[in-house]
Design a protein around this motif. Structure first.
Motif, PDB file in Angstrom:
ATOM      1  N   ALA A   1      -4.613  -2.126   6.929  1.00 28.01           N
ATOM      2  CA  ALA A   1      -4.422  -0.836   6.244  1.00 28.01           C
ATOM      3  C   ALA A   1      -3.051  -0.241   6.513  1.00 28.01           C
ATOM      4  O   ALA A   1      -2.882   0.974   6.511  1.00 28.01           O
ATOM      5  N   LEU A   2      -2.043  -1.101   6.727  1.00 29.18           N
ATOM      6  CA  LEU A   2      -0.670  -0.632   6.836  1.00 29.18           C
ATOM      7  C   LEU A   2       0.050  -0.675   5.491  1.00 29.18           C
ATOM      8  O   LEU A   2       1.136  -0.109   5.348  1.00 29.18           O
ATOM      9  N   LEU A   3      -0.533  -1.360   4.540  1.00 29.28           N
ATOM     10  CA  LEU A   3      -0.071  -1.354   3.154  1.00 29.28           C
ATOM     11  C   LEU A   3      -1.287  -1.167   2.255  1.00 29.28           C
ATOM     12  O   LEU A   3      -2.410  -1.518   2.637  1.00 29.28           O
ATOM     13  N   GLU A   4      -1.052  -0.633   1.079  1.00 31.78           N
ATOM     14  CA  GLU A   4      -2.112  -0.505   0.085  1.00 31.78           C
ATOM     15  C   GLU A   4      -1.762  -1.387  -1.109  1.00 31.78           C
ATOM     16  O   GLU A   4      -0.589  -1.508  -1.481  1.00 31.78           O
ATOM     17  N   VAL A   5      -2.761  -2.019  -1.705  1.00 29.07           N
ATOM     18  CA  VAL A   5      -2.554  -2.764  -2.943  1.00 29.07           C
ATOM     19  C   VAL A   5      -2.558  -1.755  -4.088  1.00 29.07           C
ATOM     20  O   VAL A   5      -3.487  -0.952  -4.217  1.00 29.07           O
ATOM     21  N   SER A   6      -1.509  -1.783  -4.885  1.00 26.29           N
ATOM     22  CA  SER A   6      -1.324  -0.740  -5.910  1.00 26.29           C
ATOM     23  C   SER A   6      -1.047  -1.384  -7.267  1.00 26.29           C
ATOM     24  O   SER A   6       0.085  -1.457  -7.729  1.00 26.29           O
ATOM     25  N   GLY A   7      -2.102  -1.878  -7.905  1.00 30.09           N
ATOM     26  CA  GLY A   7      -1.972  -2.414  -9.253  1.00 30.09           C
ATOM     27  C   GLY A   7      -1.140  -3.686  -9.298  1.00 30.09           C
ATOM     28  O   GLY A   7      -1.021  -4.424  -8.321  1.00 30.09           O
ATOM     29  N   ALA A   8      -0.540  -3.922 -10.456  1.00 29.82           N
ATOM     30  CA  ALA A   8       0.253  -5.131 -10.675  1.00 29.82           C
ATOM     31  C   ALA A   8       1.505  -4.768 -11.472  1.00 29.82           C
ATOM     32  O   ALA A   8       1.556  -3.749 -12.163  1.00 29.82           O
ATOM     33  N   ASP A   9       2.539  -5.632 -11.376  1.00 35.02           N
ATOM     34  CA  ASP A   9       3.756  -5.374 -12.150  1.00 35.02           C
ATOM     35  C   ASP A   9       3.595  -5.969 -13.561  1.00 35.02           C
ATOM     36  O   ASP A   9       2.523  -6.455 -13.942  1.00 35.02           O
ATOM     37  N   GLU A  10       4.664  -5.954 -14.343  1.00 34.17           N
ATOM     38  CA  GLU A  10       4.576  -6.375 -15.747  1.00 34.17           C
ATOM     39  C   GLU A  10       4.270  -7.850 -15.904  1.00 34.17           C
ATOM     40  O   GLU A  10       3.844  -8.296 -16.984  1.00 34.17           O
ATOM     41  N   TRP A  11       4.485  -8.634 -14.840  1.00 37.44           N
ATOM     42  CA  TRP A  11       4.151 -10.069 -14.902  1.00 37.44           C
ATOM     43  C   TRP A  11       2.793 -10.366 -14.270  1.00 37.44           C
ATOM     44  O   TRP A  11       2.446 -11.520 -14.028  1.00 37.44           O
ATOM     45  N   GLY A  12       2.038  -9.314 -13.957  1.00 32.83           N
ATOM     46  CA  GLY A  12       0.699  -9.495 -13.407  1.00 32.83           C
ATOM     47  C   GLY A  12       0.654  -9.780 -11.922  1.00 32.83           C
ATOM     48  O   GLY A  12      -0.402 -10.121 -11.393  1.00 32.83           O
ATOM     49  N   ARG A  13       1.790  -9.655 -11.239  1.00 37.84           N
ATOM     50  CA  ARG A  13       1.804  -9.907  -9.798  1.00 37.84           C
ATOM     51  C   ARG A  13       1.308  -8.662  -9.053  1.00 37.84           C
ATOM     52  O   ARG A  13       1.684  -7.536  -9.422  1.00 37.84           O
ATOM     53  N   PRO A  14       0.476  -8.828  -7.998  1.00 36.48           N
ATOM     54  CA  PRO A  14      -0.001  -7.655  -7.252  1.00 36.48           C
ATOM     55  C   PRO A  14       1.163  -6.929  -6.596  1.00 36.48           C
ATOM     56  O   PRO A  14       2.141  -7.547  -6.147  1.00 36.48           O
ATOM     57  N   CYS A  15       1.064  -5.614  -6.553  1.00 37.15           N
ATOM     58  CA  CYS A  15       2.091  -4.789  -5.926  1.00 37.15           C
ATOM     59  C   CYS A  15       1.505  -4.090  -4.703  1.00 37.15           C
ATOM     60  O   CYS A  15       0.299  -3.837  -4.617  1.00 37.15           O
ATOM     61  N   TYR A  16       2.376  -3.776  -3.771  1.00 36.41           N
ATOM     62  CA  TYR A  16       1.994  -3.131  -2.521  1.00 36.41           C
ATOM     63  C   TYR A  16       2.806  -1.854  -2.359  1.00 36.41           C
ATOM     64  O   TYR A  16       3.931  -1.751  -2.857  1.00 36.41           O
ATOM     65  N   VAL A  17       2.228  -0.878  -1.643  1.00 34.58           N
ATOM     66  CA  VAL A  17       2.934   0.381  -1.458  1.00 34.58           C
ATOM     67  C   VAL A  17       2.604   0.936  -0.074  1.00 34.58           C
ATOM     68  O   VAL A  17       1.510   0.721   0.457  1.00 34.58           O
ATOM     69  N   PHE A  18       3.595   1.631   0.520  1.00 30.08           N
ATOM     70  CA  PHE A  18       3.411   2.285   1.802  1.00 30.08           C
ATOM     71  C   PHE A  18       2.845   3.691   1.603  1.00 30.08           C
ATOM     72  O   PHE A  18       3.259   4.411   0.686  1.00 30.08           O
ATOM     73  N   HIS A  19       1.931   4.083   2.473  1.00 34.10           N
ATOM     74  CA  HIS A  19       1.672   5.514   2.641  1.00 34.10           C
ATOM     75  C   HIS A  19       2.953   6.127   3.209  1.00 34.10           C
ATOM     76  O   HIS A  19       3.628   5.504   4.035  1.00 34.10           O
ATOM     77  N   PRO A  20       3.343   7.338   2.796  1.00 31.75           N
ATOM     78  CA  PRO A  20       4.625   7.896   3.246  1.00 31.75           C
ATOM     79  C   PRO A  20       4.803   7.921   4.758  1.00 31.75           C
ATOM     80  O   PRO A  20       5.892   7.617   5.259  1.00 31.75           O
ATOM     81  N   LEU A  21       3.765   8.267   5.517  1.00 32.34           N
ATOM     82  CA  LEU A  21       3.917   8.312   6.967  1.00 32.34           C
ATOM     83  C   LEU A  21       3.961   6.911   7.572  1.00 32.34           C
ATOM     84  O   LEU A  21       4.623   6.689   8.593  1.00 32.34           O
ATOM     85  N   VAL A  22       3.285   5.952   6.945  1.00 27.80           N
ATOM     86  CA  VAL A  22       3.367   4.573   7.432  1.00 27.80           C
ATOM     87  C   VAL A  22       4.767   4.026   7.213  1.00 27.80           C
ATOM     88  O   VAL A  22       5.313   3.295   8.053  1.00 27.80           O
ATOM     89  N   ARG A  23       5.382   4.400   6.106  1.00 26.84           N
ATOM     90  CA  ARG A  23       6.756   3.945   5.860  1.00 26.84           C
ATOM     91  C   ARG A  23       7.713   4.539   6.894  1.00 26.84           C
ATOM     92  O   ARG A  23       8.602   3.832   7.411  1.00 26.84           O
ATOM     93  N   LEU A  24       7.549   5.811   7.212  1.00 28.34           N
ATOM     94  CA  LEU A  24       8.389   6.404   8.262  1.00 28.34           C
ATOM     95  C   LEU A  24       8.153   5.698   9.594  1.00 28.34           C
ATOM     96  O   LEU A  24       9.096   5.488  10.367  1.00 28.34           O
ATOM     97  N   PHE A  25       6.914   5.322   9.858  1.00 31.59           N
ATOM     98  CA  PHE A  25       6.613   4.584  11.082  1.00 31.59           C
ATOM     99  C   PHE A  25       7.323   3.237  11.082  1.00 31.59           C
ATOM    100  O   PHE A  25       7.912   2.830  12.088  1.00 31.59           O
ATOM    101  N   ALA A  26       7.287   2.525   9.954  1.00 29.10           N
ATOM    102  CA  ALA A  26       7.970   1.227   9.862  1.00 29.10           C
ATOM    103  C   ALA A  26       9.460   1.384  10.124  1.00 29.10           C
ATOM    104  O   ALA A  26      10.080   0.596  10.848  1.00 29.10           O
ATOM    105  N   LEU A  27      10.054   2.424   9.542  1.00 25.78           N
ATOM    106  CA  LEU A  27      11.491   2.648   9.711  1.00 25.78           C
ATOM    107  C   LEU A  27      11.854   3.055  11.128  1.00 25.78           C
ATOM    108  O   LEU A  27      13.009   2.914  11.547  1.00 25.78           O
ATOM    109  N   SER A  28      10.885   3.562  11.876  1.00 26.09           N
ATOM    110  CA  SER A  28      11.160   3.994  13.253  1.00 26.09           C
ATOM    111  C   SER A  28      11.084   2.852  14.253  1.00 26.09           C
ATOM    112  O   SER A  28      11.499   3.003  15.401  1.00 26.09           O
ATOM    113  N   LEU A  29      10.551   1.699  13.833  1.00 21.18           N
ATOM    114  CA  LEU A  29      10.372   0.590  14.754  1.00 21.18           C
ATOM    115  C   LEU A  29      11.680  -0.162  14.933  1.00 21.18           C
ATOM    116  O   LEU A  29      12.499  -0.226  14.026  1.00 21.18           O
TER     117      LEU A  29
END
Length: 620
Positions: free
Chosen positions: A572-600
């Protein structure tokens, strides 16, 4: 009329709160109430309002505050000018502090008379008068003068109430509470003694010994002293085996050792759930789903009831599950059990250790020869849960392999599981996936923690705080607690402190609650290659991205990058968020999880300092 000081200072008339505005008005009211009709001098009131640097207009302002109180409270409450100060008489009105003291006195008298049941009831009634940190909306000057004494009084009442529970053989029910109290009062040796006693009587002698040595270290580091006589005596009793002897419930021998307690019916109904959250809010729909799923259904009586709550760290899985469990207790007359399946650093607890914990609550002590035999523990566990109307809450499940041995094999016990992602072991279960809160429920959580009046008085700042917390209940509760703990601390100021993405996570910390710490446990649970790759992915920005973009950033084939992203989604550090125009699954950060990633730190950068915040943040 009701007056309250054991929490935020407030007045209630016919059950409704009487509006009072301003920290200083609450301070004058509290000072007069706590004087018990004695005169409070102008000088003391001035010091409680402004410290040692009062304004030139102090006398006029004090007169204004008293006049406002007289007008608000009406003729039933007398605030009399008696040089050199003021005195207040509340007549037939009630004050929670007086009620607390009277119940406490009666409870201690009952305890001295060895009427432990009555003592426990009275002392619980005394503690029920508390509604949070005392004098929470008054000045720091009043808090510094009065709060230590009030806190000491509450702690003494707690110690006596726990002593009554221990005398009644309720050690299993109070172990979780005592663990929290030792963390809250690490230097109170009596509470540590009581937890050692409870642990020992639950068959956890090793934990009790560790607790003693930890206490000895804390006393040496903080005060430079050795344990007192009571703590040393408890430790000696632990080592010689006498501590395990304890009073039993009515009808059983008081001297019988804990390890020989007869059949499980003499032990009472197990009830090891953590305390409920008094101000739980924001999850009405999900709470309804859980309640319906846990309620017995005659048409499906032969099907196991297994309910799974999933979501990212800090999204409120445990709070929701505990609240639902308390709400449904009446359906489980044979007891309610709780076990945390992870250690404090986020690693998974072995199933054998969890089984031992649950078996202690369910029946006679497990022999030492069985403790290391997981198969035998599973057999005993399923034997003792079979056919019993139990609710078993398994919190923070790490994997299907860990969870499997903990599931009963008959349909009568219901199992409520929380975890970061779906688990094959509970396939077919009712699953409730928690998302971050929408703005409306998020504001309710913030107001419940901070105080509705303070949030209502600063709607703009509240909206900013809600935005920066990004719907994460843990972050919202921390923000609310920090605001509530500082009556002089305007919500606007805290909103400004959250504005900087580089320091936002540091601000979302209060006591044992810490957003960064919660996310750190999820990150540590990743496999090593995913853990190394995770910090770099924050640079992909706040928008959804496909695996091919991650592959380009990490220098990996797309397939390998997607496996890493899926591992992060499983924690649960990334969320699956639909697909792009070629049907590939996309991933997205929760805003605070992204700040956590950038702090590491970037492991590939030589000498990168821990917690270094890498730039490139857009959108907060």
């Amino acid at each position: 009329m009701e007056f309250r000081v054991l929490g935020p200072v407030e007045v209630r008339r016919h059950g409704s709160r009487v509006p009072l505005s301003g920290t200083k008005l609450h301070t004058v009211l509290a000072a007069l109430l706590m004087a018990r009709e004695e005169v409070v001098s102008d000088d003391r009131l001035s010091r409680l309002l402004w410290g040692w640097t009062p304004p030139a207009t102090a006398s006029a302002q004090l007169y204004t505050y008293v006049s406002r109180l007289r007008k608000i409270l009406g003729d039933d409450i007398l605030i009399d000018r008696r040089p050199p100060g003021y005195a207040m008489a509340i007549g037939n009105s009630s004050l929670d502090l007086i009620e607390f003291e009277e119940l406490d006195r009666e409870g201690r008298e009952a305890f001295s008379a060895q009427d432990h049941e009555k003592a426990g009831d009275l002392l619980r009634g005394a503690l029920a008068r508390w509604n949070g940190p005392p004098l929470a909306n008054t000045t720091d000057h009043l808090a510094a003068a009065e709060v230590p004494c009030l806190t000491e009084a509450r702690a003494g009442t707690l110690e006596h109430r726990i002593a009554a529970d221990l005398a009644l053989g309720r050690h299993e029910e109070i172990t979780v509470e005592l663990t929290g109290l030792v963390a809250e009062f690490p230097l109170r040796e009596r509470i540590r003694c009581q937890l050692m006693t409870a642990l020992c009587r639950c068959g956890r002698q090793a934990d009790a010994i560790h607790l003693y040595h930890h206490g000895r270290s804390v006393l040496a580091e903080e005060l430079g002293v050795d344990p007192g006589e009571e703590l040393q005596a408890t430790y000696r009793a632990l080592l010689d085996g006498s501590l395990v002897r304890h009073p039993r419930r009515a009808g059983t021998a008081a001297s019988e050792p804990a390890g020989r307690q007869g059949d499980q019916d003499t032990r009472g109904v197990p009830a090891t759930l953590p305390p409920d959250t008094a101000d739980f809010t924001g999850r009405e729909r999900e709470l309804g789903l859980l309640s319906r799923a846990l309620t017995p259904n005659e048409s499906a009586a032969d099907r196991p009831r297994r309910v799974l709550v999933t979501g990212m760290a800090g999204v409120g899985k445990t709070a929701l599950a505990v609240h639902a469990a308390h709400r449904c207790k009446r359906h489980f007359p044979d007891g309610q059990l709780y076990a945390d399946l992870r250690t404090p650093d986020g690693t998974a607890r072995p199933a054998g250790g969890v089984l031992l914990q649950l078996l202690r609550a369910l029946g006679p002590a497990v022999g030492s020869g069985v403790a290391d035999d997981t198969d035998e523990l599973v057999r005993l566990y399923r034997e003792r849960t079979g056919g019993r109307r139990l609710l078993i809450l398994l919190d923070n499940a790490a994997s299907a392999a860990q969870l499997g041995p903990l599931l009963p094999n008959t349909p009568e016990p219901a199992v409520l599981v929380t975890g970061r992602t779906a688990l094959p072991t509970v396939a077919g279960a009712h699953t409730v996936a928690l998302d971050p809160l929408e703005d409306g429920p998020a504001l309710q959580v913030l107001a419940a923690a901070a105080g509705a009046e303070r949030i209502a008085a600063a709607p703009g700042a509240a909206a900013v705080i809600v935005e920066h917390c990004a719907g994460l209940p843990l972050a919202l509760r921390i923000a609310g607690m920090r605001i509530a703990a500082r009556p002089h601390y305007a919500p606007d100021r805290f909103a400004r402190r959250l504005a900087d993405p580089g320091t936002r996570l540091r601000e979302l910390h209060s006591g044992d609650l810490d957003v960064q710490g919660a996310l750190l446990a999820s990150w540590r649970a990743l496999r090593p290659d995913a853990r190394r790759a995770f910090p770099d992915l924050g640079g992909l920005g706040p928008e959804p991205f496909p695996a091919v973009r991650a592959a380009g950033l990490l220098g990996l084939p797309e397939g390998e990058a997607e496996l890493l992203l899926e591992a992060m989604a499983d924690e649960a550090l990334l969320e699956v968020s639909g697909a792009d125009e070629w049907g590939r699954p996309c991933y997205v950060f929760h805003p605070l999880v992204r700040l956590f990633a950038l702090s590491l730190p970037d492991d590939r950068a030589q000498g990168a300092p821990a917690g270094r915040f890498r730039g490139g943040v857009t959108g907060g």
